[in-house]
Enzyme design. Structure first.
Site, PDB file in Angstrom:
ATOM      1  N   GLU A   1      92.892 -19.745  19.207  1.00 57.06           N
ATOM      2  CA  GLU A   1      92.674 -21.043  18.541  1.00 57.06           C
ATOM      3  C   GLU A   1      92.998 -20.917  17.064  1.00 57.06           C
ATOM      4  O   GLU A   1      92.229 -21.324  16.203  1.00 57.06           O
ATOM      5  CB  GLU A   1      91.212 -21.472  18.708  1.00 57.06           C
ATOM      6  CG  GLU A   1      90.710 -21.314  20.145  1.00 57.06           C
ATOM      7  CD  GLU A   1      89.298 -21.843  20.367  1.00 57.06           C
ATOM      8  OE1 GLU A   1      89.182 -22.863  21.053  1.00 57.06           O
ATOM      9  OE2 GLU A   1      88.342 -21.261  19.856  1.00 57.06           O
TER      10      GLU A   1
ATOM     11  N   CYS B   1      82.181 -28.655  21.044  1.00 54.17           N
ATOM     12  CA  CYS B   1      81.985 -28.670  19.601  1.00 54.17           C
ATOM     13  C   CYS B   1      82.556 -29.921  18.955  1.00 54.17           C
ATOM     14  O   CYS B   1      82.029 -30.415  17.955  1.00 54.17           O
ATOM     15  CB  CYS B   1      82.629 -27.442  18.969  1.00 54.17           C
ATOM     16  SG  CYS B   1      84.302 -27.143  19.543  1.00 54.17           S
ATOM     17  N   CYS B   2      83.698 -30.413  19.511  1.00 50.65           N
ATOM     18  CA  CYS B   2      84.416 -31.484  18.814  1.00 50.65           C
ATOM     19  C   CYS B   2      83.688 -32.827  18.824  1.00 50.65           C
ATOM     20  O   CYS B   2      83.624 -33.492  17.782  1.00 50.65           O
ATOM     21  CB  CYS B   2      85.822 -31.652  19.383  1.00 50.65           C
ATOM     22  SG  CYS B   2      86.848 -30.182  19.235  1.00 50.65           S
TER      23      CYS B   2
ATOM     24  N   GLY C   1      80.133 -13.549  12.861  1.00 45.15           N
ATOM     25  CA  GLY C   1      81.436 -13.550  13.535  1.00 45.15           C
ATOM     26  C   GLY C   1      82.071 -14.926  13.494  1.00 45.15           C
ATOM     27  O   GLY C   1      83.290 -15.059  13.423  1.00 45.15           O
TER      28      GLY C   1
ATOM     29  N   HIS D   1      77.637 -16.042  17.748  1.00 48.00           N
ATOM     30  CA  HIS D   1      77.382 -17.368  17.177  1.00 48.00           C
ATOM     31  C   HIS D   1      75.947 -17.656  16.730  1.00 48.00           C
ATOM     32  O   HIS D   1      75.609 -18.813  16.501  1.00 48.00           O
ATOM     33  CB  HIS D   1      77.809 -18.462  18.181  1.00 48.00           C
ATOM     34  CG  HIS D   1      79.274 -18.535  18.451  1.00 48.00           C
ATOM     35  ND1 HIS D   1      80.005 -17.469  18.892  1.00 48.00           N
ATOM     36  CD2 HIS D   1      80.165 -19.568  18.364  1.00 48.00           C
ATOM     37  CE1 HIS D   1      81.281 -17.828  19.072  1.00 48.00           C
ATOM     38  NE2 HIS D   1      81.405 -19.078  18.752  1.00 48.00           N
TER      39      HIS D   1
ATOM     40  N   HIS E   1      91.229 -17.632  13.786  1.00 48.29           N
ATOM     41  CA  HIS E   1      90.588 -18.818  14.375  1.00 48.29           C
ATOM     42  C   HIS E   1      90.444 -19.890  13.300  1.00 48.29           C
ATOM     43  O   HIS E   1      89.770 -19.686  12.283  1.00 48.29           O
ATOM     44  CB  HIS E   1      89.228 -18.376  14.908  1.00 48.29           C
ATOM     45  CG  HIS E   1      88.483 -19.397  15.695  1.00 48.29           C
ATOM     46  ND1 HIS E   1      87.788 -20.426  15.106  1.00 48.29           N
ATOM     47  CD2 HIS E   1      88.320 -19.550  17.029  1.00 48.29           C
ATOM     48  CE1 HIS E   1      87.216 -21.169  16.051  1.00 48.29           C
ATOM     49  NE2 HIS E   1      87.530 -20.653  17.230  1.00 48.29           N
TER      50      HIS E   1
ATOM     51  N   GLU F   1      93.039 -28.198  16.889  1.00 46.80           N
ATOM     52  CA  GLU F   1      91.733 -28.599  17.414  1.00 46.80           C
ATOM     53  C   GLU F   1      91.087 -29.620  16.498  1.00 46.80           C
ATOM     54  O   GLU F   1      91.135 -29.493  15.271  1.00 46.80           O
ATOM     55  CB  GLU F   1      90.832 -27.352  17.532  1.00 46.80           C
ATOM     56  CG  GLU F   1      89.469 -27.672  18.135  1.00 46.80           C
ATOM     57  CD  GLU F   1      88.490 -26.503  18.041  1.00 46.80           C
ATOM     58  OE1 GLU F   1      88.952 -25.353  17.931  1.00 46.80           O
ATOM     59  OE2 GLU F   1      87.273 -26.762  18.076  1.00 46.80           O
TER      60      GLU F   1
ATOM     61  N   CYS G   1      88.085 -30.038  15.686  1.00 46.97           N
ATOM     62  CA  CYS G   1      87.132 -29.396  14.763  1.00 46.97           C
ATOM     63  C   CYS G   1      87.834 -28.743  13.574  1.00 46.97           C
ATOM     64  O   CYS G   1      87.282 -28.726  12.469  1.00 46.97           O
ATOM     65  CB  CYS G   1      86.314 -28.321  15.477  1.00 46.97           C
ATOM     66  SG  CYS G   1      84.963 -28.994  16.459  1.00 46.97           S
TER      67      CYS G   1
END
Lengths: 613, 613
Positions: free
Chosen positions: A289, A389-390, A173, A122, A237, A305, A307
């Site tokens: 996910e 993250c959301c 990634g 990340h 994802h 999700e 996001c």
């Protein structure tokens, strides 16, 4: 070239003003407190030592999205204290940035020697979010400290990934930086940002180095199984996929790259026609996910999700900047009013990560106890997640949603979304007087557009629209009605007929056969057991031929609906001869989907059985 | 005291004769070959050495059930070759038996020093099956070699478990020996067998030693969580549970133990009213092969192991020997015609272990690939399993099913099951002339019962029954119509009205709301995609108000049905306004459930959607 009308030019009223106020007053401060509590903000100093909360590889992205949210909020309603807090975070980042430009609050204190070796870790994703934050903060406040930090960092990335090629992998990634680089290009006009974006997008799926640093799930998971231009189906994802597609759409737009645009359109169509929940939710599986396959849209096991649904709005919005076609704003609207807003509680203080379309607590517990299910059920929103993250993704899109309403080019102003408020841009103004999404009347007052065209999206859900009390004067083109503006100030009185409607699903979707969901305008409704006084919501069935009642609901700013239906009648028998009469009439109260799980522990259901013959 | 009419006194014709012929001609030889191939039979010599197939702890039970099946088959149709094969197996067992009486083909060669230390290792379960086999073989042939083996072994068990108490545990981890001990008691009249059964049953759930040797899942799994007399709900591994309950029912009967009988009745009622599939299948979860909780009867994830459904027949049959109540034979009949027979292919050569009520291969693969499902899907029967308990359990119950038809006491002959054939017992004879289960007419010719009563079960599924062309002369008592026999030879012409019917499920059962299954008499029907030319069976819905057609089906010996319904119409849209007309008329062909998976790879569905308004 179509231009976006920025959020700073759009003043919302009504429904969205209310959500934005809660966002500013509650959500942004709450997230600040949680990020402070969990050590995320302090980690930005890059001074981790044993005993402190250990930084996580994606914490920078959480902080960056909060800074971006704060920037949007500051632009709409200045707040010295909020600005000071944000400045402090930026100061910490700037102070910790390494001489060569690198910044990462995990790698710097924990394992700097391993930077850019683990493709799944990340780093470029975090840089992408820092870039978006830097741009937003610069645009909101004129302050460029964070902008200079990310410029320097991007230069390093350009050197390591392109010029020298010394990084252990070729492309991120977890995508995100692609779209941020185009923002940077559009802010600065500097081609190097576009070129770096182009490198990441065009190298993806072609690099041996990336094959060697494959993620745990496989190359489909992180969209590295083939060159992106060849993609035909949304895979892996879902957040990564949709951030990538957003970046691809941006690049296609600024480069006028038809091949890339066609790939984006194929992917968009695949999602909205085969892989999108009726709530706009994206991503059907907890495992990875991820997107799964066509028509796999399970309700209870949904991932959807927050996001990913937000990212679908990003993607749709970007496609609408290439091509005026109402399918883009239709999807974005569905997502915003349903699968995005469901991610945050009505009071703005707690959040869902996963947004299921069905909650059946008893059944879940049975599956958990007896059927070896490994999934978790979150029936109530929570204040903080390990993977957070959301929440700041929600706060940034809600704060900036005004920026999705309009776009324009030399000849035309385009209206994509509806909502009370006023926009002033490019020497003109558009005002919407409406109770949308609760009522389909929208009165536009348009100034300064004489001699140009005013194009209004006719929503996909709308079966009858009128203008100034009469049927539309001509056919819409790709979902937009183009009107010549003849006066300096002109009023266009639209009415989008908005009865509650019963929506069916493609029969290929398992679990939805013989079921409907109820919608009104862009809002999808659901039933909660706690409100309807029933235990199992699948014992209810609805009569789509009966009238539907509605009443205003102050709590949600939307409506509650009342549909006629039945409740199956139980006795002690396990099996019995079928009788259509073995049920009682039942009026069923429905809430907007986005408002579920605000009334205590409850079962919830979107897809309701159609009453039998 | 109610007495069972033994299977040797009942000569079947028609449907069951056909199944018994396939059983004798194909199933029993096939199982013999498979058990030979896999080393099970050779293992009985207890001469395992490295390089040979390693004996498994439950292989003795597989072999024993095959011997029991052979015995039943020999009694009905003598066969020198079969008898010689069986004698050889018995000789091997007798030769390998230890001096003190112990026999176990796993422990003797592999770890004799550990015998009776691991409660979960099935030693007493194997002995139980050997005992049943020994009795059956003795009764069929008069040969007592195996009987003497088990007598000696049981004496050892009595010493180690009761007199000395030197075994590491008190009661079997896998029940079965309890019911075998009562068979032994009834054969010999020797109370020691009943006393040992009573010890195992009454010690269960009370022993500290058993707590220390708990199975991997927990005490509920092997019915050791409380004294058995306190049980109110069927719990844990369904085969173990139902073998235990069968033994409890036997003990309650021979002891006239009301408390124990009440416990049995509570458990029986709990199963048939809350936890039994409409096919008679028992056990809802793969996890622990177990009963779960009330109203948890998932179709795709069903376990419904063939052995558990057979064990339900055992339990029901034993309850009917205590108390004449049609609920027992109703359950046994449902199980036999559906969840038991489904365990074996129509040609008699391959077997199901798990009997689901829905197969959706595409959905299963999606779950497997994307939703982290750990369950396996077996869509076709196979010739051999690692765990091969079901095949010889099927062969023994099919061969001996005649023994479930009748019972009698001093005043009355009871008819529990229907089927062409003739029974001669206790100085009387009862002949059934019928095409059951395809037609509801049953003509009984009764001889030698003058002055006694003839009691016929009125099936629970039957809504209208007549006798000699007129309505029943009086009300049935607990489901049996008692008739005075006035002639030496008397004919009773029953007609059980048997239209195809649509069966609904209690609304508490998730997944069945708004659905029906189709039944005719005792036979439950299902749809197969391969026969109906559709991909997903949930796109079909049926109209329960339309007439149902039927035609004889030579392959199954039962009927095929044709129901009117609809197939959902698909287009490219994912979501659309609901319309009741968005479907095409479709005639749907249904097969008996027991005949599914005999026509190639196919989806299958029992619970069909009721067509919408």
């Amino acid at each position: 070239m179509i231009k976006q009308v920025p959020y700073t030019s759009v003043k919302t009223e009504g429904f969205w003003k209310n959500r934005q106020k809660i966002n500013t007053d509650v959500t942004i401060p709450k997230i600040y407190d949680r990020f402070k509590d969990t050590g995320r903000f302090d980690a930005l100093k890059c001074k981790y030592e044993e005993g402190m909360p250990k930084p996580h590889i994606f914490w920078d992205s959480d902080c960056a999205k909060w800074i971006e949210s704060a920037a949007y909020s500051l632009a709409l309603s200045p707040d010295e204290e909020l600005e000071a807090k944000t400045d402090e975070l930026i100061d910490n980042i700037a102070s910790a940035q390494l001489e060569d430009g690198y910044f990462n609050s995990y790698y710097i204190p924990c394992e700097l020697e391993n930077r850019f070796t683990n493709r799944d870790n990340h780093e470029l994703y975090c840089l992408g979010h820092l870039t978006e934050a830097a741009i937003a903060y610069y645009q909101a406040t004129g302050k460029d400290k964070l902008l200079n930090v990310v410029k320097k960092y991007i230069d390093l990335v350009e050197r390591l990934f392109v010029t020298e090629g010394s990084a252990a992998f070729s492309t991120p990634g977890h995508e995100e930086i692609e779209l941020a680089l185009i923002k940077m290009y559009e802010l600065t006009g500097d081609e190097k940002y576009k070129n770096l974006c182009s490198f990441f997008i065009n190298t993806r799926g072609t690099s041996k180095k990336d094959e060697n640093t494959r993620s745990w799930v496989g190359s489909f998971y992180d969209q590295t199984s083939m060159p992106v231009r060849e993609l035909t189906e949304a895979m892996g994802h879902s957040v990564r996929a949709l951030y990538l597609y957003s970046g691809m759409a941006d690049l296609a737009r600024v480069d006028g790259d038809k091949e890339l645009k066609n790939a984006c359109e194929r992917l968009f169509d695949n999602i909205v026609n085969k892989r999108m929940y009726v709530t706009g939710g994206a991503g059907s599986a907890h495992f990875g996910e991820s997107f799964t396959c066509d028509y796999d849209l399970p309700g209870e096991e949904a991932y959807a999700e927050t996001c990913a649904t937000i990212a679908l709005v990003f993607f749709a919005h970007r496609m609408a900047l290439i091509d005026i076609n109402s399918k883009y704003a239709d999807a974005a609207e569905t997502a915003m009013y349903n699968g995005v807003l469901s991610g945050v509680s009505l009071d703005g203080g707690s959040f869902f990560y996963v947004n299921p379309l069905e909650i059946n607590i008893e059944k879940f517990n049975t599956k958990k106890n007896f059927h070896n299910s490994h999934e978790d059920l979150l029936t109530q929103r929570v204040e903080v997640f390990g993977c957070s993250c959301c929440p700041p993704n929600l706060s940034r899109i809600i704060a900036s949603f005004g920026g999705y309403f309009y776009s324009y080019d030399d000849s035309t102003v385009y209206v994509h979304h509806f909502g009370a408020g006023k926009a002033e841009f490019n020497g003109c103004s558009v005002e919407q007087d409406t109770r949308y999404p609760n009522h389909g009347g929208v009165r536009f007052t348009v100034k300064g557009l004489k001699g140009k065209r005013f194009a209004v999206r006719i929503p996909g859900w709308c079966e009858y629209a009128s203008l100034n009390g009469e049927k539309l004067p001509h056919e819409p083109v790709k979902g937009y009605l183009y009107l010549d503006v003849e006066e300096d100030e002109q009023i266009f009185d639209f009415y989008f007929d908005m009865p509650a409607r019963f929506v069916a699903c493609n029969p290929e979707v398992d679990g939805c056969n013989g079921k409907v969901c109820v919608a009104k305008g862009p809002v999808i409704y659901c039933a909660e057991s706690v409100i309807n006084g029933v235990k199992k919501l699948n014992t209810l069935s609805v009569d789509p031929t009966a009238p539907v009642g509605s009443e205003p609901d102050e709590e949600t700013g939307a409506l509650r609906l009342r549909v006629s239906g039945f409740e199956d009648r139980a006795d002690d028998r396990l099996y019995m001869r079928y009788s259509a009469d073995n049920r009682d009439k039942k009026e069923i109260t429905l809430l907007p989907y986005f408002a579920f799980a605000n009334h205590g522990e409850s079962n919830m259901l979107v897809w309701l059985r159609v009453a039998e013959r």
